[in-house]
Design an enzyme around this catalytic site. Structure first.
Site, short mmCIF file in Angstrom:
data_model
loop_
_atom_site.label_atom_id
_atom_site.label_comp_id
_atom_site.label_asym_id
_atom_site.label_seq_id
_atom_site.Cartn_x
_atom_site.Cartn_y
_atom_site.Cartn_z
N GLY A 87 0.65 -1.36 -0.31
CA GLY A 87 0.16 0.08 0.14
C GLY A 87 1.64 0.79 -0.01
O GLY A 87 2.34 0.52 0.76
N GLN A 91 0.66 6.72 4.26
CA GLN A 91 1.73 6.09 5.07
C GLN A 91 2.91 5.22 4.89
O GLN A 91 4.23 5.77 4.98
CB GLN A 91 0.75 4.91 6.28
N GLN A 95 6.39 6.11 5.75
CA GLN A 95 6.64 5.66 6.25
C GLN A 95 8.31 4.77 5.66
O GLN A 95 9.47 4.48 5.93
CB GLN A 95 6.28 3.97 6.59
N ARG A 111 -0.94 -2.03 -6.30
CA ARG A 111 -2.21 -2.90 -7.36
C ARG A 111 -1.11 -2.11 -8.78
O ARG A 111 -1.44 -1.00 -8.84
CB ARG A 111 -2.78 -1.78 -7.38
N LYS A 112 -1.02 -3.57 -9.61
CA LYS A 112 0.58 -2.86 -10.85
C LYS A 112 -1.00 -1.57 -11.46
O LYS A 112 -2.25 -2.21 -11.94
CB LYS A 112 0.31 -3.81 -12.05
N GLY A 114 -2.00 1.26 -11.11
CA GLY A 114 -2.79 2.29 -9.88
C GLY A 114 -2.68 3.22 -9.54
O GLY A 114 -1.00 3.56 -10.12
N ASP A 150 -8.25 0.55 4.92
CA ASP A 150 -8.56 -0.70 6.20
C ASP A 150 -8.61 -1.48 5.77
O ASP A 150 -9.44 -3.00 5.23
CB ASP A 150 -8.98 0.47 7.28
N ALA A 152 -9.48 -2.20 2.32
CA ALA A 152 -8.66 -2.74 1.00
C ALA A 152 -7.57 -3.86 2.34
O ALA A 152 -7.66 -5.49 1.80
CB ALA A 152 -7.58 -2.73 0.60
N HIS A 174 -2.77 0.25 12.12
CA HIS A 174 -4.38 1.00 12.95
C HIS A 174 -4.14 -0.93 13.73
O HIS A 174 -4.34 -1.60 12.56
CB HIS A 174 -4.52 1.19 11.74
#
Ligand SMILES: NC(=O)C1=CN([C@@H]2O[C@H](COP(=O)(O)OP(=O)(O)OC[C@H]3O[C@@H](n4cnc5c(N)ncnc54)[C@H](OP(=O)(O)O)[C@@H]3O)[C@@H](O)[C@H]2O)C=CC1
Ligand SMILES: CC[C@](O)(C(C)=O)C(=O)O
Ligand SMILES: [Mg+2]
Ligand SMILES: [Mg+2]
Length: 402
Positions: A87, A91, A95, A111-112, A114, A150, A152, A174
């Site tokens: 993802g 964040q 990160q 995701r490719k 995206g 969250d 996904a 989270h």
């Protein structure tokens, strides 16, 4: 070897702090590269003296700090690990870049083709080398950092769960997926450590504070400790992604407080309060600029930073005695009026209503467009259109920055 590089190599806390602070940036970077073998951001080796147990308004709490994890120790600790960061939202960006700048092995999984893929490429992640489709990245990782939305995290779980094999570490920012498992169906395999590092701020701030040589406050927790090292890993990972201080919590406490805070004073409540105050000013014949200046601009540019810097009493003391008297009288009125709303909100978080709404809405294929449409409606409200013009008069305003 110069005394400076000897000090850096020894990773003495004091010496490296002095080195980092005293040297010009360019000189420091090239020395650090020579000694550690990689680019070492100054931020990563600065720190303050160790603090462990502190008194927070009469309650003793443990605080962990970055200065116990100077860069050579951090790099040594993770030398056999690959951080698979899944993802690339706010964040993932903060990160991921911080961990990469700290010299750790990081791969991104999204995701490719995206929107996140595009943003990751823009940030220098290289397809086939450090950027992969989600499943491929998880296979490469020893530490799986689930930073999908969250919603996904829940919808992709059936596909990714079998890839989280024995010995890997599963990381979240989270408590959402784990705590609300009846709704998310995220149930980790029993043979992996499951940990949480939740930065208490936007991913954009995680990045900017790191670049400034500071660190964000983060909450840390352990859900499952198979290796006996889960807590230590959580602390080290928190430092790796740009935290300055880490506070103990549990997955439950983190998700309840976080969902509550963002719906409350951090975002929802403040938006509602700003709008209500502005509306009454407008109804009473005040101009848009006056209503905006008296509601948002003065709050964000003058008074709230004073609260942030030195507390509520400091802000009060910086204001007129007239203001102090009136605000002291009205504060309890607002508190009383809002208490039942906050009670209702907490209950809506606790009983999973907020979770189910987030899963339904953000699980839609059109989640980006749907959110963008609502945010555009806010942007078009008079208060924020007035705000745009007020900001355009700031000396540092740049037309391309909004
Ligand atoms: N935003 C913040 O600052 C904070 C967030 N957190 C937590 O960190 C985690 C990540 O949040 P955040 O960075 O905001 O990310 P977002 O909630 O904005 O999620 C964005 C990511 O999820 C991906 N995604 C969304 N739907 C799908 C799907 N169906 N299949 C695959 N990928 C999908 C997006 O990829 P694509 O572009 O391909 O759609 C994108 O990479 C969450 O657990 C959040 O609660 C914690 C602290 C603060
Ligand atoms: C306040 C919103 C937040 O909880 C955050 C930045 O900490 C989020 O989920 O983005
Ligand atoms: Mg949140
Ligand atoms: Mg939060």
């Amino acid at each position: 070897m110069s005394s400076v590089s000897r000090a850096l190599r020894q990773s003495s806390r004091h010496a490296s702090r002095v080195v980092a602070q005293a040297m010009p940036k360019a000189a420091y970077s090239s020395l650090a590269r020579a000694v550690v073998g990689k680019a070492v951001p100054r931020a990563a080796i600065q720190g303050v003296r160790g603090v462990k147990t502190m008194d927070f308004a009469g309650v003793k709490e443990t605080v962990y700090e970055r200065s116990d994890w100077l860069l050579p120790k951090l790099q040594e600790y993770f030398k056999n690990d690959t951080l698979a960061l899944i993802g690339y939202g706010s964040q993932g960006h903060g990160q991921g870049l911080n961990a990469r700048d700290n010299g750790l092995n990081v791969v991104i999984g999204v995701r490719k083709d995206g929107e996140s893929w595009r943003q990751a490429v823009e940030d220098g992640w290289v397809p086939g080398e450090t950027l992969f489709p989600i499943e491929e990245a998880i296979k490469k990782g020893t530490i799986i950092m689930n930073l999908l939305s969250d919603a996904a995290q829940s919808s992709t779980w059936p596909t990714i769960a079998p890839l989280i094999t024995k010995g890997k570490t599963l990381y979240f920012s989270h408590g959402f997926s784990i705590v609300f498992k009846d709704d998310t169906h995220v149930i980790p395999p029993p043979d992996v450590d499951v940990i949480l590092v939740a930065p208490k701020g936007s991913g954009r701030t995680v990045r900017t504070l790191f670049k400034e040589g500071r660190g964000i406050n983060s909450s840390i927790a352990v859900w499952q400790d198979v290796t006996g090292k889960a807590k230590e890993r959580a602390i080290a990972l928190a430092v790796a992604v740009g935290s300055g201080y880490m506070y103990d919590t549990t997955f439950e406490k983190e998700v309840y407080s976080d969902l509550y805070g963002e719906r409350g004073v951090l975002m929802g409540a403040i938006q509602g309060l700003f709008r209500a105050q502005y509306e009454i000013l407008r109804r009473n014949g005040h101009t848009p600029s006056e209503a905006f200046n008296e509601t948002v601009e003065e709050a964000t540019q003058s008074l709230y930073p004073l609260i942030g810097a030195k507390g509520m009493d400091y802000m009060y003391n910086a204001c007129s005695t007239t203001a102090r008297r009136g605000a002291l009288d009205w504060a309890p009125v607002f508190e009383k009026a809002n208490l039942p709303i906050f009670e209702r909100l907490y209950e809506s978080v606790r009983n999973g209503t907020e979770t189910r709404k987030a899963l339904e809405f953000n699980g839609r294929k059109t989640y980006r467009e749907d959110l963008a449409r609502e945010l555009e409606e806010i942007n078009n409200q008079e208060i924020w259109r007035a705000g745009h013009t007020v900001r355009s008069l700031r000396p540092d305003y740049r037309p391309d920055s909004e």
